[in-house]
Structures are given as structure tokens and as C-alpha cells.
Scaffold this motif. Structure first.
Motif, PDB file in Angstrom:
ATOM      1  N   ARG A  83       0.838  -1.199   0.000  1.00 23.75           N
ATOM      2  CA  ARG A  83       0.000   0.000   0.000  1.00 23.75           C
ATOM      3  C   ARG A  83       0.874   1.251   0.000  1.00 23.75           C
ATOM      4  N   CYS A  84       1.958   1.234   0.757  1.00 21.14           N
ATOM      5  CA  CYS A  84       2.842   2.398   0.823  1.00 21.14           C
ATOM      6  C   CYS A  84       3.458   2.697  -0.543  1.00 21.14           C
ATOM      7  N   GLY A  85       3.780   1.675  -1.320  1.00 19.21           N
ATOM      8  CA  GLY A  85       4.329   1.876  -2.656  1.00 19.21           C
ATOM      9  C   GLY A  85       3.294   2.439  -3.613  1.00 19.21           C
ATOM     10  N   VAL A  86       2.068   1.945  -3.506  1.00 14.40           N
ATOM     11  CA  VAL A  86       0.973   2.442  -4.341  1.00 14.40           C
ATOM     12  C   VAL A  86       0.698   3.909  -4.021  1.00 14.40           C
ATOM     13  N   LEU A  87       0.665   4.245  -2.734  1.00 15.08           N
ATOM     14  CA  LEU A  87       0.419   5.636  -2.335  1.00 15.08           C
ATOM     15  C   LEU A  87       1.536   6.548  -2.822  1.00 15.08           C
ATOM     16  N   SER A  88       2.756   6.097  -2.706  1.00 17.65           N
ATOM     17  CA  SER A  88       3.891   6.886  -3.177  1.00 17.65           C
ATOM     18  C   SER A  88       3.806   7.104  -4.682  1.00 17.65           C
ATOM     19  N   ALA A  89       3.479   6.056  -5.422  1.00 17.64           N
ATOM     20  CA  ALA A  89       3.345   6.173  -6.881  1.00 17.64           C
ATOM     21  C   ALA A  89       2.218   7.128  -7.241  1.00 17.64           C
ATOM     22  N   GLU A  90       1.112   7.038  -6.529  1.00 19.57           N
ATOM     23  CA  GLU A  90      -0.035   7.914  -6.800  1.00 19.57           C
ATOM     24  C   GLU A  90       0.336   9.384  -6.611  1.00 19.57           C
ATOM     25  N   VAL A  91       0.992   9.692  -5.506  1.00 18.57           N
ATOM     26  CA  VAL A  91       1.371  11.074  -5.211  1.00 18.57           C
ATOM     27  C   VAL A  91       2.408  11.576  -6.212  1.00 18.57           C
ATOM     28  N   ARG A  92       3.447  10.800  -6.445  1.00 19.64           N
ATOM     29  CA  ARG A  92       4.509  11.234  -7.367  1.00 19.64           C
ATOM     30  C   ARG A  92       3.993  11.391  -8.798  1.00 19.64           C
ATOM     31  N   ALA A  93       3.131  10.482  -9.238  1.00 23.53           N
ATOM     32  CA  ALA A  93       2.561  10.599 -10.588  1.00 23.53           C
ATOM     33  C   ALA A  93       1.710  11.867 -10.694  1.00 23.53           C
ATOM     34  N   GLY A  94       0.980  12.188  -9.641  1.00 27.71           N
ATOM     35  CA  GLY A  94       0.192  13.419  -9.639  1.00 27.71           C
ATOM     36  C   GLY A  94       1.072  14.649  -9.699  1.00 27.71           C
ATOM     37  N   GLN A  95       2.144  14.648  -8.933  1.00 26.22           N
ATOM     38  CA  GLN A  95       3.072  15.778  -8.928  1.00 26.22           C
ATOM     39  C   GLN A  95       3.720  15.973 -10.300  1.00 26.22           C
ATOM     40  N   GLN A  96       3.995  14.866 -10.977  1.00 23.83           N
ATOM     41  CA  GLN A  96       4.667  14.925 -12.272  1.00 23.83           C
ATOM     42  C   GLN A  96       3.678  14.977 -13.444  1.00 23.83           C
ATOM     43  N   LYS A  97       2.388  15.016 -13.113  1.00 20.51           N
ATOM     44  CA  LYS A  97       1.317  15.150 -14.102  1.00 20.51           C
ATOM     45  C   LYS A  97       1.227  13.981 -15.087  1.00 20.51           C
ATOM     46  N   TYR A  98       1.387  12.778 -14.558  1.00 20.15           N
ATOM     47  CA  TYR A  98       1.173  11.560 -15.335  1.00 20.15           C
ATOM     48  C   TYR A  98      -0.190  11.008 -14.924  1.00 20.15           C
TER      49      TYR A  98
END
Length: 120
Positions: A83-98
Motif C-alpha cells: 500500500r505504501c508503494g501504491v500511495l507513493s506512486a499515486e502522489v509522485r505521478a500526480g506531482q509529475q502530471k502523469y
């Protein structure tokens, strides 16, 4: 850099979640739970790039097929979805506009939180 959703990895993550191969941890734990470079190298040596790619929600299509740099947004430990990896990916993808990767991670987040709620 053109990073797009790795549909194969997204499908793999959903299948693992449905099978219960998950860790329902908190976002702050990803730095401890994410595979180290040595873990990645060992997995690559044993399984190859096709299997390695299934653990990353993003693909940078400007990088070579058989380079670790091609694969972005890890979500698990080569055995289970974290879950922590999924949350990290979600936040980082949002920040990078993917948006496609962010939406896929948000979907996985929902699946995992549904499992988490079911365990209470």
C-alpha cells in the motif's frame, strides 16, 4: 521524457491484490519496504526484464528496453503489492502530471483500502 502507464504492471498489481498478495502498510513505510538496488539487481538476474517490468506502473519509452531507468513508479517488493508503494506512486505521478499512472495507482489504492476496511 515520455512516461506512460505500464498496463501489464497495472494488471499484475490488480491480480496480486485480488489474490491477497498485499501489505496494508502506511505511506511513510515505503522507504523501508521498497526494494534496494541490490534486491532489484538480484531479481533482474533471476527473472529478467520482462518480469521486472511487471513491478513498475510507469515506462519511460525514451530509455532502452533493458535498462532499469526505463521503469518508474514501483509498487511492490517483487512478491506483494505494498500500500505504501501504491500511495507513493499515486502522489509522485500526480506531482509529475502523469494522469494515467496516477489514476491507475488511485484505483489500486481503492482496492487496497477496501481490503484494509474489510480486515477491521
Amino acid at each position: 521524457m515520455t512516461v506512460k502507464l505500464n498496463a501489464t504492471a497495472f494488471g499484475h498489481a490488480k491480480k496480486l491484490a485480488e489474490e491477497g498478495r498485499i501489505v496494508l502498510d502506511d505511506r511513510d513505510e515505503w522507504s523501508e519496504h521498497r526494494p534496494s538496488a541490490a534486491d532489484e539487481n538480484a531479481y533482474l538476474e533471476e527473472h529478467g526484464f520482462a518480469e521486472y517490468a511487471r513491478w513498475y506502473l510507469g515506462i519511460d519509452d525514451e530509455m532502452g528496453n533493458e535498462t532499469k531507468g526505463r521503469y518508474k513508479f514501483p509498487y511492490g517488493d517483487f512478491d506483494r503489492v505494498h500500500r505504501c508503494g501504491v500511495l507513493s506512486a499515486e502522489v509522485r505521478a500526480g506531482q509529475q502530471k502523469y494522469a494515467d499512472i496516477q489514476n491507475a495507482a488511485a484505483h489500486l489504492h481503492g482496492l487496497l483500502d477496501g481490503r484494509r476496511a474489510g480486515n477491521r
